[in-house]
Design a protein around this motif. Structure first.
Motif, PDB file in Angstrom:
ATOM      1  N   GLY A   1    -128.221   6.406  88.065  1.00 54.47           N
ATOM      2  CA  GLY A   1    -128.564   6.414  86.652  1.00 54.47           C
ATOM      3  C   GLY A   1    -128.891   4.751  86.351  1.00 54.47           C
TER       4      GLY A   1
ATOM      5  N   TYR B   1    -128.111  11.028  83.786  1.00 53.47           N
ATOM      6  CA  TYR B   1    -127.311  10.940  85.069  1.00 53.47           C
ATOM      7  C   TYR B   1    -125.846  10.111  84.621  1.00 53.47           C
TER       8      TYR B   1
ATOM      9  N   TYR C   1    -133.782  10.195  81.734  1.00 56.72           N
ATOM     10  CA  TYR C   1    -132.942  10.537  83.287  1.00 56.72           C
ATOM     11  C   TYR C   1    -131.866   9.808  83.240  1.00 56.72           C
TER      12      TYR C   1
ATOM     13  N   MET D   1    -123.985   9.371  91.149  1.00 59.51           N
ATOM     14  CA  MET D   1    -124.745   9.827  89.794  1.00 59.51           C
ATOM     15  C   MET D   1    -124.784   8.353  88.974  1.00 59.51           C
TER      16      MET D   1
END
Length: 519
Positions: free
Chosen positions: A145, A53, A49, A141
């Protein structure tokens, strides 16, 4: 891409809540050896993930790169399915966690549905990574992240941390102990120590699935005491049960939950003891130094009374319920635990995480006293209290190394070789947390007077002993750094925490009184 970014950010927020509320606070996964496989899956998913991201924030994955991104997303689906299956086999999920997992699965499905045509379009382009900027969305984002990658490090380290080596099995000593709170932070390590000492162990828990996965056939796991026959032999009771005090704002409903989780289990133990044909010899009941409330610089021995505030009320009411066992001629020992420290679970890994990234801070003024004890010594205290009839009434289960919050922060930063220059004003904690901020801001200069009188010798008397004994990612020592002494006797106690008032013996009857105001 706007829809993809919005859905990914929503998924990140849901995942953050799931991690903090369920994995960290409710289940305490990093401190549980049986959760290593689940933590490894969590870490792998978080690495995926986090990279996705950061990638989608600034890049267009063209040509073969689109296929690689699609494959990575498919791997995430496989990891999530394996995680769901493992969770169902090893622990009982609360309804809120099951609902949240369903919502997250739906959101991720929406992400894949919206991202699919984007990947198809990118796949028609020449292979390469093209820069793109979605404005505020790209920066959101990026922040998401980075946060996910921090937690990927946390879960990966927790999954790789070695469990303490089990002691060799001992011959059964013919005695049986019933423990509540067996799947919490202290319970599993205590049970391992009891089994190694030859005790037969019964464990009362709400999560029988998790307990059976952790202990196997070595422990008799109970989810209710109602069906134990009266002729059952139970020689000792150890009461560690209670909902975590950090796990939601202290609303009226939350306070009732915290009180009920302690009082109801204690009452169930008393009811069991009353109907047993042979009464247990001892009840060891956990409490906390929160019993004393916020007392500034006052030296607090077991003779000191409770004060104002919810934590003080919670503790004295819990103790008052436990001391009723003395009416059945059961010896009662009330352990007022400081924060229990160990890198393998509990508050220390969570408190230490920002320090590892150079973001450690002092909370409030930093002058508030912060009582603590190493988990290893906490377990040794319970074992001693089981066997020695001198252990009765309240006992301050705290290390003799008295530290302020600032001293703790500075010493932790120094141990991890990281700077410590941030501070969180008290108001910044009280506004979002309300009275729960007292957990970090209240000052309790608690003295281990009874431990000294009983001749208990600490094996982790100083913070550095805890830091050294279990830190899975300790950096190499500086050249010439000397070890810290591993034990302290009653004579040394005076040099570490000089008493400022006369010691008086306090029987168990003290805790049944109503709290009075602090001087």
């Amino acid at each position: 891409m706007t829809a993809v970014i919005v859905l990914m950010l929503l998924q990140g927020l849901l995942g953050a809540y799931d991690t903090f509320a369920h994995h960290e606070l409710a289940a305490g996964l990093p401190g549980k050896p049986q959760a290593r496989a689940e933590l490894a899956l969590h870490g792998a998913r978080e690495w995926i993930y986090g990279l996705v991201y950061l990638g989608l924030a600034w890049l267009a994955f063209q040509g073969v790169w689109a296929l690689i991104l699609a494959a990575i997303m498919a791997v995430e689906v496989v990891i999530t399915l394996k995680d769901f299956l493992l969770e169902d086999r090893t622990r009982r999920l609360p309804p809120s966690e099951r609902v949240l997992h369903t919502v997250m699965a739906l959101v991720f499905g929406a992400v894949l549905a919206v991202l699919a045509p984007v990947l198809a379009a990118w796949g028609q382009l020449p292979t390469g990574l093209a820069l793109q900027n979605h404005g505020l969305g790209s920066w959101a984002m990026t922040a998401m992240g980075a946060g996910v990658l921090v937690w990927a490090v946390r879960d990966t380290l927790a999954a790789r941390a070695k469990s303490p080596a089990a002691a060799p099995p001992a011959a059964p000593n013919g005695r049986t102990v019933l423990i509540t709170g067996a799947t919490g932070f202290l319970g599993p390590a205590l049970i391992d120590a009891l089994l190694a000492a030859g005790w037969r162990v019964m464990a009362l828990t709400r999560d029988g699935l998790s307990a059976r996965a952790r202990f196997g056939e070595r422990v008799l796991v109970l989810e209710s005491l109602d069906h134990l026959p009266a002729e059952t032999r139970i020689d000792a009771l150890v009461n560690l049960a209670g909902a975590p005090v950090i796990g939601g704002l202290w609303t009226r409903g939350r306070r009732e939950t915290l009180l009920g989780s302690r009082l109801n289990v204690t009452r169930a133990l008393l009811a069991l003891a009353e109907r047993l044909e042979r009464k247990p010899a001892v009840l060891i009941s956990a409490s906390a130094t929160g019993y004393y409330g916020d007392r500034a610089e006052e030296g607090l021995s077991e003779a000191s009374g409770p004060s104002r505030g919810f934590m003080s009320e919670l503790c004295w009411r819990w103790e008052a319920e436990a001391v009723k066992a003395s009416e059945l001629n059961i010896r009662v020992c009330l352990l007022r635990l400081g924060m229990v420290f160990d890198w393998r679970g509990g508050p220390l890994p969570l408190m230490g995480l920002p320090f590892r990234f150079g973001l450690g801070m002092v909370m409030g003024t930093g002058r508030q006293w912060t009582p603590w004890i190493g988990r290893h010594d906490a377990i040794r205290i319970v074992l001693a209290a089981l066997d020695d009839p001198r252990w009765r009434g309240p006992v301050n289960a705290v290390a003799p190394d008295l530290v302020t919050q600032k001293a703790f922060a500075d010493r932790l930063a120094r141990w991890l070789k990281r700077p410590r220059f941030l501070a969180a004003p008290a108001l910044a904690l009280r506004l979002p947390m309300g009275e729960m901020a007292d957990l970090f801001l209240a000052s309790q200069r608690v003295l281990p007077r009874r431990l000294s009188e009983l001749g208990f010798v600490f094996e982790q008397p100083r913070l550095e002993d805890v830091f050294r004994s279990s830190d899975p990612v300790r950096l190499p020592r500086r050249l010439g750094e000397q070890p810290v002494a591993q034990a302290v006797d009653a004579g040394e106690l005076g040099t570490i925490a000089a008493p400022d008032q006369e010691i008086t013996h306090v029987g168990a009857e003290l805790v049944g009184e109503q709290p009075h105001q602090a001087a």
